[in-house]
Every structure is written in C-alpha cells, then in structure tokens.
Design a protein around this motif. Structure first.
Motif, PDB file in Angstrom:
ATOM      1  N   VAL A  16       0.859  -1.185   0.000  1.00  0.00           N
ATOM      2  CA  VAL A  16       0.000   0.000   0.000  1.00  0.00           C
ATOM      3  C   VAL A  16       0.892   1.231   0.000  1.00  0.00           C
ATOM      4  N   THR A  17       0.744   2.047  -1.029  1.00  0.00           N
ATOM      5  CA  THR A  17       1.597   3.227  -1.179  1.00  0.00           C
ATOM      6  C   THR A  17       0.856   4.540  -0.981  1.00  0.00           C
ATOM      7  N   GLY A  18      -0.467   4.496  -0.924  1.00  0.00           N
ATOM      8  CA  GLY A  18      -1.219   5.733  -0.767  1.00  0.00           C
ATOM      9  C   GLY A  18      -2.478   5.522   0.048  1.00  0.00           C
ATOM     10  N   LEU A  19      -2.816   6.505   0.882  1.00  0.00           N
ATOM     11  CA  LEU A  19      -4.015   6.444   1.717  1.00  0.00           C
ATOM     12  C   LEU A  19      -4.876   7.681   1.478  1.00  0.00           C
ATOM     13  N   GLY A  20      -6.165   7.461   1.316  1.00  0.00           N
ATOM     14  CA  GLY A  20      -7.127   8.554   1.247  1.00  0.00           C
ATOM     15  C   GLY A  20      -8.207   8.296   2.278  1.00  0.00           C
ATOM     16  N   ALA A 253       6.251  -0.349  -7.191  1.00  0.00           N
ATOM     17  CA  ALA A 253       6.454   0.759  -6.260  1.00  0.00           C
ATOM     18  C   ALA A 253       7.928   1.108  -6.149  1.00  0.00           C
ATOM     19  N   ARG A 254       8.760   0.075  -6.116  1.00  0.00           N
ATOM     20  CA  ARG A 254      10.196   0.308  -6.034  1.00  0.00           C
ATOM     21  C   ARG A 254      10.698   1.000  -7.291  1.00  0.00           C
ATOM     22  N   ALA A 255      10.179   0.599  -8.444  1.00  0.00           N
ATOM     23  CA  ALA A 255      10.596   1.226  -9.698  1.00  0.00           C
ATOM     24  C   ALA A 255      10.182   2.695  -9.750  1.00  0.00           C
ATOM     25  N   ARG A 256       9.053   3.012  -9.114  1.00  0.00           N
ATOM     26  CA  ARG A 256       8.612   4.403  -9.088  1.00  0.00           C
ATOM     27  C   ARG A 256       9.308   5.203  -7.990  1.00  0.00           C
ATOM     28  N   GLY A 257      10.040   4.508  -7.115  1.00  0.00           N
ATOM     29  CA  GLY A 257      10.772   5.182  -6.058  1.00  0.00           C
ATOM     30  C   GLY A 257       9.905   5.685  -4.924  1.00  0.00           C
ATOM     31  N   VAL A 258       8.772   4.984  -4.655  1.00  0.00           N
ATOM     32  CA  VAL A 258       7.882   5.435  -3.582  1.00  0.00           C
ATOM     33  C   VAL A 258       7.905   4.425  -2.436  1.00  0.00           C
ATOM     34  N   PRO A 259       7.895   4.904  -1.208  1.00  0.00           N
ATOM     35  CA  PRO A 259       7.867   3.993  -0.056  1.00  0.00           C
ATOM     36  C   PRO A 259       6.462   3.448   0.156  1.00  0.00           C
ATOM     37  N   LEU A 352     -11.162   1.700   6.621  1.00  0.00           N
ATOM     38  CA  LEU A 352     -10.564   2.697   7.509  1.00  0.00           C
ATOM     39  C   LEU A 352      -9.703   2.025   8.568  1.00  0.00           C
ATOM     40  N   ASP A 353     -10.134   0.867   9.075  1.00  0.00           N
ATOM     41  CA  ASP A 353      -9.309   0.131  10.033  1.00  0.00           C
ATOM     42  C   ASP A 353      -7.967  -0.265   9.420  1.00  0.00           C
ATOM     43  N   VAL A 354      -7.980  -0.665   8.165  1.00  0.00           N
ATOM     44  CA  VAL A 354      -6.724  -1.024   7.499  1.00  0.00           C
ATOM     45  C   VAL A 354      -5.821   0.200   7.381  1.00  0.00           C
ATOM     46  N   ALA A 355      -6.398   1.331   6.984  1.00  0.00           N
ATOM     47  CA  ALA A 355      -5.605   2.563   6.899  1.00  0.00           C
ATOM     48  C   ALA A 355      -5.020   2.909   8.264  1.00  0.00           C
ATOM     49  N   THR A 356      -5.830   2.793   9.318  1.00  0.00           N
ATOM     50  CA  THR A 356      -5.360   3.094  10.669  1.00  0.00           C
ATOM     51  C   THR A 356      -4.261   2.125  11.096  1.00  0.00           C
ATOM     52  N   ALA A 357      -4.431   0.861  10.775  1.00  0.00           N
ATOM     53  CA  ALA A 357      -3.421  -0.137  11.125  1.00  0.00           C
ATOM     54  C   ALA A 357      -2.098   0.147  10.411  1.00  0.00           C
ATOM     55  N   LEU A 358      -2.164   0.536   9.155  1.00  0.00           N
ATOM     56  CA  LEU A 358      -0.943   0.859   8.416  1.00  0.00           C
ATOM     57  C   LEU A 358      -0.254   2.095   8.989  1.00  0.00           C
ATOM     58  N   GLY A 415       5.806  -1.419   6.413  1.00  0.00           N
ATOM     59  CA  GLY A 415       6.560  -1.027   5.226  1.00  0.00           C
ATOM     60  C   GLY A 415       7.752  -0.156   5.593  1.00  0.00           C
ATOM     61  N   ASP A 416       8.177   0.647   4.631  1.00  0.00           N
ATOM     62  CA  ASP A 416       9.366   1.480   4.838  1.00  0.00           C
ATOM     63  C   ASP A 416       9.021   2.974   4.849  1.00  0.00           C
ATOM     64  N   ARG A 417       7.751   3.286   5.080  1.00  0.00           N
ATOM     65  CA  ARG A 417       7.323   4.682   5.126  1.00  0.00           C
ATOM     66  C   ARG A 417       7.081   5.081   6.573  1.00  0.00           C
ATOM     67  N   GLY A 418       7.522   6.258   6.953  1.00  0.00           N
ATOM     68  CA  GLY A 418       7.362   6.716   8.313  1.00  0.00           C
ATOM     69  C   GLY A 418       5.975   7.237   8.609  1.00  0.00           C
TER      70      GLY A 418
END
Length: 422
Positions: A16-20, A253-259, A352-358, A415-418
């Motif tokens: 998962v690279t983006g959350l809305g 995601a790695r090819a696009r350079g996004v965490p 929303l729970d998944v977004a919160t967990a991430l 993942g590797d995103r803060g």
C-alpha cells in the motif's frame, strides 16, 4: 494453495503506497491519525437531518466535507454522498502515492471498492420527488447513483482506469474483501489498484433500514453510545465515510521510487449465517483468522496487534473475544478498536481500520480504544485502553464481520514509510 486459491510461490508482494481518508475523525490521513492518537471522538448528535423522532440520535458524521470543493462540479448532482467520499479519498490516495494515472497503461489500472447500501440518500430524495411531485421529477441519474457499483464506475472513469473493476457487497467485511481482491488483480496483470470502501447512510431512509437489525445503540450520550467489549455495551453507533488505498506490486512501487505504508501479507474470508443476521458464534472467525495467518506464512506469535471488528453488542463482542483468545491465548496479543471514535462505517469501516493499522505500523504505535470503562465479563483479551502503546508493532491483523454472516481477516506487515507528518 492459499486461502485465495493462488499458490504463495507465484504471488508477488502487494504493498500500500497511498491512503485517502474521509472519516468522522477528519478528512485526510494526517488529521485522522492525529484524532486517533489523541482519542478525539467524531461521534455526536446527528445534524444531517432532525433525528428527534428516531430512537437513534447519535452518529459519526464527516466534519466539514463540501462535495463542491472535493468533487468535480458536474459529478455532484449526478452521484450520492458515498461516491463523493470515494472520489475525494481516491484523489488523495493517488497524490499520497505520487501516482499519476496518465503515466500508466489504462488497462493495467484497476478499481475494486466495497459498498453495503449504495446511494441511499440520493435514492431517498428521488423517491420524495416521485411521491410528492410525480414521476417527471425523478432525475435520470437515479438509475445509476443508487447502485452499489456507482463508486467503482465513477472512480475508474475519473482516472481513466480501464482494467478489471468491481464492487464487493459484504457490509462491514466488504472493505477487507475488496483489498483481498486487489491482491488477486495484481497477480493477474494489474499494476495498480484503487481499493477500499465508503458508505453514507445517515438519512431518514438509511437510518430506518439500519434500525431493522436491532443492533444500534439508542444511548443519547455520544461518550456512552458505543462501548465494544465493555460491561455497558448496548449496541453500535452508525457512521459515514471510509478509506481508499493505492495497492500495487512491490516491484512497481520500487521502480517508481515510492515507499510503502505496509504490505498485504494474508487474507481469508468465511461465512457464518444466522437467522437474525448476528454472528454470535466464534468458530468461523477462528477458522478465518488461522487461514489468513497461513496465507501470510505466519504463526499467531508473529502478530503484534489485532484491530478488532468490535460489534458493540455483548454477544458478538464475547464471540469475537473468544475467537481471539482461542487463536492467541488469554491476553496473548494487544487488541484495539479505534472505531469507537467513528462508529461503524459499514463498507467503509474495515477499509478505515486497514488505513489506521498501516499508520500504526508506520508510527510504531498501537492506538488505544477510547472511551471504555469496565471490560465485559468473559472478554479475556488484552484491550489497549487509556493511551497508545509504544511497542513498535510490525505485523497487524484486521478483523471484520458483516451483517448476515460475512467474516474476513487481513494480515498486514510494516513497510518502509514513516508516520504521517514526519
């Protein structure tokens, strides 16, 4: 074979690279996460209509959402509020993932969302026109705006996503099922999937339909209305909103350079039907959890936190607590239910729970379950109360049960995103 029918040896990693987020706790992942950490509730007296004559008067409403500012103007009168939420969340998720659909092959982008009731408010207004003014006053968009798949269609059209598209109707469990489907789509040629769920049924017609279950709380005090796993539990509070996530394969995601916020490690679903729509048994949930863990290649001891379904009805809470205890042992894993701040958002709730967990995995924090007092007898779980725990969780399990017996579980890895804002 895994629970999804795909050999683990052939499955790529789905991240998962983006959350809305559009929720009673705020619009946007950062604001939502701030509310979760501080225990700031989004529950209050219903304002979208006068609830005086209804037994339920407390709900979780999205604050400050103005469709005209969040959605292309021409789409506002053509679509329902649940679609407005999804369009706004999808836009934010794509921006968060630094993903420009115009640069990706249109047939390699997919959309799969969850919905439990479709365009309820839109449909109510059109029925009012029909019975008060006549058939000529019913708009042409009634034919599509109420439809469960309206959101998937509008999001895919908006962003030129012409790959596999669909909708899952599993009530609260649907948000997890949609994300489970996103993994399958990535394994069959899709490069990027917009997935998650939103719902918006806070209108008289929608509330009456929800009342038929007999599971909503009639408590007028927002601080006492929704108390899952608590001795004073008396039902749940309805809410609106949800989350849309950008899911893509790790290589892309790695090819696009996004965490990545995290990885979808394992998923499983089951069905536990009863005559009255409740899910008071726990054996199916136990089976689903174990199959999700097996799909992820993990043992119970590898899970650092469980995001509970948290029905708010005593019998269903006890059944869930017993299922968690059977898999992990008494107080064997921290359990949390941040949805006490939002109410149950139906198809939007699990997403929303998944977004919160991430966000929790990214921040290294287990959020607490706000507002509870005395644990219900028999619930032998390590429920995180009072304040967040700084335990650096790396793996989370999200549970969801939908009215009628839908039961799902999703395992997430860090993942590797803060944390947001850092």
């Amino acid at each position: 074979m895994s629970a999804s029918g795909i050999s683990p040896g052939r499955r790529g990693r789905s991240v998962v690279t983006g959350l809305g987020v559009v929720a009673p706790t705020g619009i946007g992942a950062v604001r939502h996460w701030e509310s979760v950490l501080s225990g700031k509730s989004g529950l209050g007296r219903i304002t979208r209509f006068d609830p005086t004559g209804y037994p339920v008067r407390v709900a979780g409403e999205v604050p400050g959402f103005r469709a005209g500012e969040q959605v292309p103007g021409r789409l506002v009168p053509q679509t329902d509020r649940f679609t407005h939420f999804a369009l706004a969340a999808a836009e934010d998720a794509l921006a968060d993932a630094a993903a420009d659909p115009a640069t990706l092959p249109e047939y390699e982008m997919a959309v799969v969302t969850a919905s439990s009731s479709g365009g309820t408010e839109f449909g109510q207004h059109e029925m009012e026109n029909l019975y008060q003014k006549g058939s000529s006053w019913v708009g042409a968009y009634q034919s599509i705006a109420w439809f469960y798949a309206a959101t998937t269609g509008q999001v895919s059209i908006r962003h030129g996503m012409r790959g596999p598209c669909g909708v899952i109707c599993g009530e609260q469990a649907g948000g997890l099922d949609a994300l489970g489907q996103s993994r399958r789509l990535l394994d069959t040629g899709s490069r990027l999937v917009l997935s998650g769920g939103t719902d918006a049924s806070l209108c008289p017609y929608g509330l009456v339909a929800q009342l038929s279950t007999g599971r909503l709380s009639t408590e007028d005090d927002p601080a006492r209305a929704y108390l899952p796993f608590d001795a004073a539990a008396s039902g749940f509070v309805p809410g609106e909103g949800g989350a849309i996530l950008v899911v893509e394969n790790a290589e892309g995601a790695r090819a696009r350079g996004v965490p990545a916020y995290g990885e979808l490690l394992g998923y499983a679903a089951g069905f536990d039907p009863t005559a009255d729509g409740t899910t008071t048994g726990h054996s199916v949930l136990v089976s689903v959890v174990r199959r999700a863990l097996a799909d992820a290649g993990l043992a119970p001891g590898d899970v650092d936190v469980v995001f509970a379904d948290a029905s708010g009805t005593p019998a269903e809470d006890l059944a869930e607590a017993r299922a968690i205890t059977e898999v992990f042992g008494p107080a064997g894993v921290p359990v949390t239910a941040p949805k006490t701040l939002t109410g149950r958002l139906y198809a939007g709730g699990a997403a929303l729970d998944v977004a919160t967990a991430l966000l929790a995995l990214s921040a290294g924090v287990v959020p607490h379950t706000a507002g509870l007092g005395r644990p219900a007898p028999g619930c032998e779980i390590d429920l995180v109360l009072d304040r967040p725990r700084q335990t650096d969780p790396r793996t989370a399990l999200v549970l969801a049960r939908g009215h009628g017996g839908f039961t799902s579980a999703l395992v997430l890895g860090a993942g590797d995103r803060g944390a947001p804002g850092k």
